[in-house]
Every structure is written in C-alpha cells, then in structure tokens.
Design a protein around this motif. Structure first.
Motif, short mmCIF file in Angstrom:
data_model
loop_
_atom_site.label_atom_id
_atom_site.label_comp_id
_atom_site.label_asym_id
_atom_site.label_seq_id
_atom_site.Cartn_x
_atom_site.Cartn_y
_atom_site.Cartn_z
N ASP A 59 0.86 -1.18 -0.20
CA ASP A 59 -0.39 0.31 0.00
C ASP A 59 0.48 1.55 -0.21
OD1 ASP A 59 0.69 -0.35 2.52
OD2 ASP A 59 -0.67 -0.03 3.74
N GLN A 388 -16.86 1.60 8.35
CA GLN A 388 -16.65 1.96 7.32
C GLN A 388 -18.32 3.18 6.63
OE1 GLN A 388 -16.37 -0.05 3.35
NE2 GLN A 388 -16.68 -2.46 4.58
N PHE A 401 -15.92 -4.51 1.97
CA PHE A 401 -15.64 -3.30 0.97
C PHE A 401 -16.91 -4.01 -0.02
CE2 PHE A 401 -11.80 -2.98 2.52
CZ PHE A 401 -12.08 -1.77 3.02
N LYS A 402 -18.03 -5.10 0.02
CA LYS A 402 -18.76 -5.27 -1.25
C LYS A 402 -19.88 -6.25 0.01
CE LYS A 402 -15.89 -5.74 -5.64
NZ LYS A 402 -15.99 -6.56 -7.21
N ARG A 412 -21.27 -1.56 -3.57
CA ARG A 412 -20.17 -0.87 -1.87
C ARG A 412 -20.86 -0.33 -0.96
NH1 ARG A 412 -14.91 -1.41 -3.61
NH2 ARG A 412 -13.95 -0.11 -1.99
N ASN A 414 -20.33 1.95 0.62
CA ASN A 414 -20.79 3.88 0.38
C ASN A 414 -20.86 4.22 -1.03
OD1 ASN A 414 -18.38 2.85 -1.78
ND2 ASN A 414 -16.43 3.46 -0.53
N LYS A 457 -12.26 0.75 8.02
CA LYS A 457 -11.95 0.57 7.15
C LYS A 457 -12.11 0.93 6.49
CE LYS A 457 -12.61 -3.31 7.17
NZ LYS A 457 -11.13 -4.87 6.88
N THR A 459 -11.09 3.13 2.68
CA THR A 459 -11.47 3.13 1.04
C THR A 459 -11.01 4.62 0.45
OG1 THR A 459 -13.49 4.35 0.91
CG2 THR A 459 -13.13 1.65 1.64
N LYS A 460 -10.64 4.57 -1.11
CA LYS A 460 -10.35 5.26 -1.60
C LYS A 460 -11.68 6.08 -1.86
CE LYS A 460 -6.61 3.13 -4.15
NZ LYS A 460 -5.88 2.66 -5.12
N GLN A 461 -12.61 5.81 -1.69
CA GLN A 461 -13.57 6.89 -1.81
C GLN A 461 -14.74 7.61 -0.55
OE1 GLN A 461 -13.66 3.41 -2.68
NE2 GLN A 461 -13.59 3.41 -4.56
N ASP A 462 -13.49 7.25 0.25
CA ASP A 462 -13.74 8.13 2.05
C ASP A 462 -13.52 10.04 1.90
OD1 ASP A 462 -14.68 5.64 2.79
OD2 ASP A 462 -12.15 5.78 4.27
N SER A 489 -5.02 1.26 7.41
CA SER A 489 -4.66 2.19 6.96
C SER A 489 -3.81 2.91 7.86
CB SER A 489 -5.92 3.39 6.11
OG SER A 489 -5.09 4.39 5.64
#
Length: 601
Positions: A59, A388, A401-402, A412, A414, A457, A459-462, A489
């Motif tokens: 990562d 999340q 995440f799914k 997802r 989000n 948890k 994610t890139k979409q946070d 992370s």
C-alpha cells in the motif's frame, strides 16, 4: 522399477555429497543470513526514512512511485543488489556442487575466487534472466534453491484464505498457475548453469534447457520429489524423536527436564542446519547430475585449468586460535539463546478479543445479536468490529467492501445511505440480522459495559474529512468507555494520533518487507503466520503492544502466548477462554521445543 531404484540411489548419493559440501553451504548461508540480510534491511529502512515513508509494503508502492522518485531509484538499486547477491549465492553453490561432483578438493578461498571470476563474466542477459526467474519463483517458494533472502518472500495465510474463501474458480486458477510456474521453473532450470559453464547466450541456453527438460521432465520431477521428500522425512523423524524424548522426560524425570531441554534444543538446531544444508543443495545436485548425464558438464581442466595446482596452506597458530575462539563464542551464544528461550516465556494473560463480535459462528458478524450473545456468554476484554463510511457521511458496521457476500446486494457500502443500509439484511451462519449503524452498536455496547476494538475500514472513496468527523462525533464516547481503534490504513492511524494523541490506536500490519513501521501507534495488530518471538520482542522494545489475529486453534493460541503477545483476536472466544483457564506456566519444555520449530519454519 529400475528408474525408481536409480532415483533412490541418486538420492542417497546426494545426501552423501551434501555432507561433503556442507562447509561451503553453511558459509554461504551465514554470510547471507547474518551479514547481507541485516545490512539490506538496515539500508532499506534508511532509504525509507529519507523519504519520510514509514514502511515498505503493497500500500506504499503508489506513494513511492509517484511522489518519491529518489527513494524509488534507490529501492530499485536495492532490488538489483538483492538479486545480485542471490545470483552470487547461486553461482557459489553451483560451483560447490560442480567440484563435489567431479571429486575435486578445493579450498573455500579458491571457491570464492572462482565465483568472483564467474561474476566478472556476468552478462546483462544472465542478470535479467535471473531477475525474471527470481520474480517467477519468489511467490511460490517451491522449485528453487533454498535462499535465506528468498525465504523472506512469502504470502501470509490470510491472503490465501481471502482468495480461496467461497471462490472455487480462484482455487482452480491458483492451482493451475502454481503448477504452471513449477513446470516453467523445471523447463528452464538448466538455463543459468549453461550460461555459466558453457558461456551460452540467453537464447541458446534457454532453448537448450527447454529441449533437454522436455525429454527428461518426468525423471527430473521424480528425482526432485524423492530428494526433497527424503530430506523432509529425515528431519521430521529426528525432530519427532527429540520432542518425544523431551515429553517423556517432562513426564517422568521433571527434575532433569530443563537440562535435557537445553541439550535437545541444541540438537534440534543442529538438525535444522543439517536440513537447511541438504535443502539448499538439492536443486544443484539434480542440475549438476543431469547436466553431467546429458554431456553438458564441462571438464574441470578445460574450465578451471589452474584448479588442480591449488595448494592448501597449513593452518597457522593464530588461525587456530581464531577458529577456536570463534567456536567457543558460537557454543556460548547458542547455549545462551537456548537458556533465554526456555526460561523467559510470557506468563501474563493476554487480552481476549472477539473477531467481528462472533463466538464460533453464533450469529452474523458485526451484528447487534452477535455482540449481545458473545458479550454475555464469554465476556471478552474487547469485541473487534468494523466501521465504514456511508454515502451520506455516516458510519455503518460492516467488514466487507462489497455487499454481495453477506447481503446478496450489488454495490459497496459507500454507495448507499445509512438508512438504505439499515434496511438490508445480512445472512451468515444460518442466521440473519439487519445491518446496524455505528451509533446503535456503540449504544448497545455501553449498555452491556463491553469495550470495543474499532477497526476503521478506509477506502479511496472516503470523504477527505472522514477521520476528523469520526473524531468529532465519537471521541468523547470512545475515551469514556475505554474503546480502542485500529486500522489497516497507516494514514488513518497517523491522523488519529496527530489529532487526538490520547486515543489508543493500533496499526494492522498484514506484512512488510523491511520490518515494522515507525510511528506513534500504541500497538501493532499482526497476522499470526508472519509473527515470531523475535518480532514480538522487537515490538516490545519499541514499547508497543502486540495483538495477533486470527487464532482459532489451541496449539496456535498456546504458541502465541509463549511468544508474549498482548492480545489474541479469535473467532472462537469459548475456545480461547478454555485455553486461558489453565495456568500459562504449565507450558512444558516439549511444547517450547515444538514452538521453536514452528517459529523457524
């Protein structure tokens, strides 16, 4: 039948030759293990520190590639140095077996000189092929010569579990890929030796190797299996006898258990070294034997015309004194290590942590129902759960995440609002439960007086301010109730500690290539297959706690307790409580010997 007898005969011949070449193999491994490996790790950590990069793992690749070009260049240089070192080890051991096969007496000094001479002839094609071969073999760790540097590259079991879990197609593809890599490795096994011994070009060597192994693939594979199986069986039998003997002494001669344990642990270490030597030269034995059989092994006088003129200098008194002192130092070091290993086990009770709130599949993971059942029945110190961010910037209790695995819903977490998610039903372990908001989960935990280990948890979409909003909304409750936080992370961990240093925060460390990261985290959460007693000790030396996941069997729990971990994360709290109900000091010396073997395996 003839082929099998011939293979067995060759295997016995290999063991005999392995003993003859053990000095060279041990020297190569000592240099790699105690000099090159620590040096490379130290230099790599220094390079990362230059770029203010806390650790090296999957990562951080993007960060290094796109934002730290100097660090990237230096790490690429380290990779080439690593491959160059392994290439040197490969050449050294290949020449060792070559001279053993040809019954040529050669000193270690002369052997090193000949290896350096071969390295001077190194062509870019040789190096690039070896680099590709190294990349090809490092993920599987099967058909390769044993290298202490290559052995650092292994896939943690949780990743394999993730790939295989409920994914039959992935299992099939993985097996096919694994078998294919083994086949390719065998088909190209003569390439590098032909480039070294015959000065073939890469094209000539690879084509010749591919042609030769096509006809002899079955016999080569059989030979490899027999040799490695013989080594494994010998090691297993000896280790079993030693541990069985210790168990008998623990039972009937307890007054002598400690002294016998030190002696038997030393013998286990000797057996491990012997096994390492045989494993290391196994692939070279097969390679050299078949090259000789097929007429591709050069004559010693033609390739090394000066080797027969080598004279062995008489050992001088200063050299004898140095060797004697070195031997004494080695004996004292081994016995001291064994004494500490056997007398300094962990005797403290680790924290008990229920993974995702369940106890042996009692309900749906991360559900209120599982929280209630597990908390009331088993009273863990902490219940680990996952949080999340949702589409409307709220927080849902969810691990995956799914959604398709538990909810049978595409998308997802989000991508949905909290209200939409709360109307979804998760099904697992023959049970079903509604997805729950973090607010409701926190409220019920408070009513139960149950502490939580909260995993964020990321994610890139946070949203950019996700951590800040989390702190603003939940900081007071988390502090008041004594909850702890962890995250995979590193950025989340860093931001939490920067904004609220008094929060108790841990970094989930799946695996890293240059040791544990440096930072202000309070604890590490480590996957159990990557954890050793020495790693636990090094983390404790940094004044960090160590939590380990996910332990679901008695032997592994006992071993991790012996390593001195501070927290055990499990899917089976009932089992963990049962194991901890006895006095930890009851760990026998036979158990400790077994833990040593598992730890170095």
């Amino acid at each position: 039948m003839y082929k099998i007898k011939n293979s067995i005969k060759k295997s016995l011949e290999f063991i005999k030759d392995g003993v003859r070449s053990s000095k060279s193999v041990i020297l190569a491994n000592v240099i790699i293990l105690f000099i090159m490996a620590p040096l490379m790790v130290t230099v790599t950590r220094f390079i990362l520190k230059m770029g203010d990069i806390p650790y090296l793992s999957y990562d951080t690749v993007g960060l290094i590639v796109f934002h730290h070009p100097v660090v990237l260049c230096l790490l690429i240089m380290m990779l080439f140095l690593l491959v160059f070192t392994i290439y040197f080890e490969y050449t050294f051991l290949l020449l060792t077996m070559y001279f053993v096969k040809n019954k040529v007496a050669i000193s270690l000094r002369q052997l090193a000189k000949e290896t350096i001479f071969q390295m001077k002839k190194l062509k870019i094609s040789n190096f690039l092929f070896f680099l590709c071969y190294f990349i090809l073999l490092s993920p599987i760790g099967a058909i390769r010569f044993h290298s202490d540097l290559l052995s650092k590259f292994k896939i943690p079991i949780f990743i394999v579990d993730f790939i295989f879990e409920n994914r039959v197609i992935f299992v099939v593809l993985f097996i096919l890929a694994y078998v294919s890599l083994i086949v390719v490795a065998i088909r190209l096994m003569f390439t590098l030796p032909l480039m070294i011994f015959k000065d073939y070009t890469f094209k000539q060597a690879s084509q010749t190797s591919w042609r030769l192994t096509k006809k002899h693939f079955k016999s080569i594979s059989t030979q490899f299996i027999l040799v490695m199986s013989s080594i494994a069986i010998i090691a297993l039998v000896i280790n079993g006898l030693l541990i069985g003997l210790q168990e008998m002494v623990d039972t009937y001669y307890q007054s002598s258990s400690f002294y016998v344990a030190i002696m038997l642990l030393t013998l286990l270490q000797f057996n491990w070294v012997f096994n390492l030597v045989l494993t290391t030269i196994g692939i070279f034995f097969i390679t050299i034997s078949y090259l000789d059989k097929l007429g591709y092994l050069p004559n010693t006088n033609d390739m090394f015309p000066l080797i027969n003129r080598t004279t062995f200098k008489k050992v001088t008194w200063p050299q004898r004194i140095i060797f004697t002192l070195g031997g004494i130092w080695l004996i004292i070091s081994v016995l001291s290590y064994n004494y500490l290993f056997l007398t300094q086990p962990s005797i403290h009770r680790p924290l008990t942590i229920s993974h995702r709130g369940v106890d042996n599949g009692n309900h749906v993971q991360n559900s209120i129902e599982a929280l209630e059942m597990t908390s009331k029945k088993t009273r863990p110190n902490f219940i680990e759960m996952d949080v999340q961010e949702t589409k409307d910037k709220e927080f849902i209790v969810m691990h995956d995440f799914k959604l398709n695995h538990l909810v049978q819903q595409k998308g997802r977490p989000n991508e949905f609002t909290l209200k939409e998610l709360q109307h979804m039903t998760a099904k697992e372990n023959g049970q079903q439960a509604h997805l729950v908001s973090f607010d409701d989960y926190l409220k019920r935990a408070k009513e139960l007086d149950q502490k939580l280990l909260i995993e964020i948890k990321a994610t890139k979409q946070d949203s950019p301010d996700m951590v800040e909003r989390f702190i603003k909304k939940y900081y007071d409750t988390i502090k008041e109730e004594g909850h702890e936080i962890q995250s995979l992370s590193f950025d989340v961990v860093k931001e939490l500690k920067e904004k609220k240093p008094d929060l108790y925060v841990g970094y989930i460390m799946p695996f890293t290539l240059a040791g544990p990261p440096e930072g202000d985290m309070d604890f590490y959460s480590v996957e159990y297959t990557t954890l050793t007693k020495n790693l636990v000790q090094s983390m404790h030396n940094q004044e960090k706690k160590v939590y380990v996941w996910t332990l679901n069997d008695t032997d592994t729990i006992n071993r991790m307790i012996f390593y001195g971990v501070d927290g055990v994360i499990t899917d089976n709290m009932t089992l963990l409580n049962s194991v901890l109900s006895r006095n930890i000091k009851e760990t026998t010396y036979a158990d400790k010997l077994l833990y040593f073997l598992v730890g170095i395996g």
